[in-house]
Every structure is written in structure tokens, then in C-alpha cells.
Design a protein around this motif. Structure first.
Motif, short mmCIF file in Angstrom:
data_model
loop_
_atom_site.label_atom_id
_atom_site.label_comp_id
_atom_site.label_asym_id
_atom_site.label_seq_id
_atom_site.Cartn_x
_atom_site.Cartn_y
_atom_site.Cartn_z
N GLY A 146 26.45 40.15 66.57
CA GLY A 146 27.06 41.42 66.18
C GLY A 146 26.08 42.25 65.38
O GLY A 146 25.61 41.81 64.32
N ILE A 147 25.74 43.45 65.90
CA ILE A 147 24.92 44.36 65.11
C ILE A 147 25.74 45.62 64.84
O ILE A 147 26.41 46.14 65.72
N SER A 148 25.70 46.04 63.59
CA SER A 148 26.51 47.18 63.18
C SER A 148 25.63 48.25 62.55
O SER A 148 24.84 47.96 61.65
N PHE A 149 25.78 49.48 63.04
CA PHE A 149 25.08 50.61 62.46
C PHE A 149 25.87 51.07 61.23
O PHE A 149 27.08 51.28 61.32
N MET A 150 25.18 51.20 60.10
CA MET A 150 25.86 51.62 58.87
C MET A 150 26.10 53.12 58.91
O MET A 150 25.16 53.92 58.93
N GLY A 151 27.36 53.50 58.94
CA GLY A 151 27.77 54.89 59.02
C GLY A 151 28.91 55.05 60.00
O GLY A 151 29.40 54.07 60.58
N ASN A 152 29.36 56.28 60.15
CA ASN A 152 30.45 56.60 61.07
C ASN A 152 29.88 57.49 62.18
O ASN A 152 29.37 58.58 61.90
N TYR A 153 29.97 57.03 63.43
CA TYR A 153 29.33 57.73 64.54
C TYR A 153 30.34 58.28 65.54
O TYR A 153 30.06 58.34 66.73
N MET A 154 31.48 58.72 65.02
CA MET A 154 32.46 59.40 65.87
C MET A 154 31.97 60.80 66.23
O MET A 154 32.05 61.21 67.37
N GLU A 155 31.45 61.53 65.25
CA GLU A 155 31.09 62.94 65.43
C GLU A 155 29.59 63.19 65.46
O GLU A 155 29.16 64.29 65.78
N ARG A 156 28.80 62.21 65.09
CA ARG A 156 27.34 62.40 65.07
C ARG A 156 26.65 61.13 65.53
O ARG A 156 27.24 60.05 65.51
N SER A 157 25.40 61.28 65.94
CA SER A 157 24.61 60.16 66.43
C SER A 157 23.74 59.59 65.31
O SER A 157 23.33 60.32 64.42
N PRO A 158 23.42 58.30 65.39
CA PRO A 158 22.44 57.77 64.45
C PRO A 158 21.08 58.40 64.71
O PRO A 158 20.79 58.83 65.84
N PRO A 159 20.22 58.47 63.70
CA PRO A 159 18.89 59.02 63.93
C PRO A 159 18.07 58.12 64.87
O PRO A 159 18.34 56.92 65.00
#
Length: 196
Positions: free
Chosen positions: A129-142
Motif C-alpha cells: 500500500g502506497i499513499s500520497f499525502m494530501g487530497n487529490y480529488m480536485e488537484r494532482s500531486p506534483p
């Protein structure tokens, strides 16, 4: 990335022996910059269940919490996730095997060998399991966070932790959830190892 965060990022990388070349260089790294547990001051894990290696599946999620864009804020964020998982949920450790910061670093959670608590009883024993820290409903990770995740997966194959034929799944592909967020989900669907 602000100047203080950029300087702190390069200082942390130098401390970890992970120099990435010159600041401002935007080329993929041949290695995976993993921040070990001791560097984010994780308490000793109480987890004992091991994964059967090499693992065939990778489940990508997001924490749906605050993003972090420099090592100082990412250290704080990974500690917050750990405290929530061990305190409120009473898990043996942070639930993810790895967490991805917007600073372009990978934060070691349970690591490659230990079963996570990220996707339920069917998928936890057979996936990383890898999780990106943040909320990516409305924006993309950098881009640097996406590169870090892809470097992690390549590193896992090279180390024999991931099967050379591994499959990437979005959290929503295997559980009823909005994770990993609409924007991140669209991105991982373009990855060559993605399978619904």
C-alpha cells in the motif's frame, strides 16, 4: 517549493546520502529517495505479520488529509498519519507500507516486508500500500511526487520485493472509497502496470 523548503529538502537529502544533483534539476533519479522510519522518528512497530515476497499488487491511495511540500511539513504529516492509525484506529503501526510526500520523497511506513492495513482483509496480505499525502480529488500531486512513487516501484522490482509482473490498482478499484482521489486516479490509470 519555497526557498526555505528547498534548502531543507537538499539538507535532508545530503544527510541521508541521497544527493540528487543540483537544486532545481528536474530529471528523474536513478534511485529511490526513501526516508527511513528512524528519520521521521517512528516508534518501533508492533506489527508481526509478514508479506510473501515478491508481492504481485500495489494499491495506490491518498491520505485525504493535508498535503506537505517540504521535508519539515512531510515529517509532521507522516507522524500525524501514524498517530491517527495507532491511536484512534488502534493499529499496530501506520497502515501504509510507504507514504509519498509532495516534497518528492518516499517515507517508509511498514516497509516492503510487513503486511499493511490499507485496503481490507482481502488485499492487505497480497499487496503493497502506497499513499500520497494530501487530497487529490480536485488537484494532482506534483510531478516530483509521481516520479518518487514510480522510482519506488522500480526499486521494489530491482530488490525482489515486487514481482516483475506486478499490477497497480487504485484504492477505489478494490474497496468502496473515493481514494486515491479523482485527479490521482486519472493519472495512475495511465501507468503501464495499472489494471482495474
Amino acid at each position: 517549493m519555497s526557498a526555505p523548503c528547498a534548502l531543507l529538502a537538499w539538507a535532508l537529502l545530503a544527510l541521508l546520502g541521497l544527493g540528487l544533483g543540483r537544486p532545481g534539476e528536474d530529471t528523474p533519479s536513478p534511485f529511490c529517495p526513501i526516508v527511513p522510519r528512524r528519520e521521521w522518528m517512528a516508534p518501533a512497530s508492533k506489527c508481526a505479520k509478514k508479506l510473501k515476497l515478491p508481492v504481485r499488487y500495489v494499491v495506490v491511495s491518498h491520505t485525504a488529509g493535508s498535503p506537505c511540500n517540504c521535508p519539515a511539513s512531510c515529517l509532521e504529516q507522516v507522524q500525524n498519519v501514524h498517530n491517527y492509525h495507532t491511536g484512534a484506529l488502534n493499529w499496530c503501526d501506520v497502515g501504509y507500507n510507504f507514504l509519498i510526500g509532495e516534497d518528492g520523497l518516499v517515507y517508509e511506513g511498514r516497509g516492503w516486508d510487513t503486511k499493511g492495513d490499507h485496503t481490507g482483509p482481502t488485499w492487505n496480505p497480497i499487496s503493497i500500500g502506497i499513499s500520497f499525502m494530501g487530497n487529490y480529488m480536485e488537484r494532482s500531486p506534483p510531478a516530483r511526487a509521481l516520479r518518487a512513487a514510480q522510482s519506488l516501484l522500480a526499486w521494489g522490482v530491482a530488490q525482489g520485493k515486487l514481482s516483475p509482473t506486478y499490477e497497480v490498482k487504485g484504492h477505489r478499484d478494490v474497496q468502496r472509497t473515493l481514494s486515491p482521489g479523482n485527479q490521482l486516479y486519472e493519472i495512475i490509470q495511465t501507468w503501464p502496470r495499472y489494471h482495474e
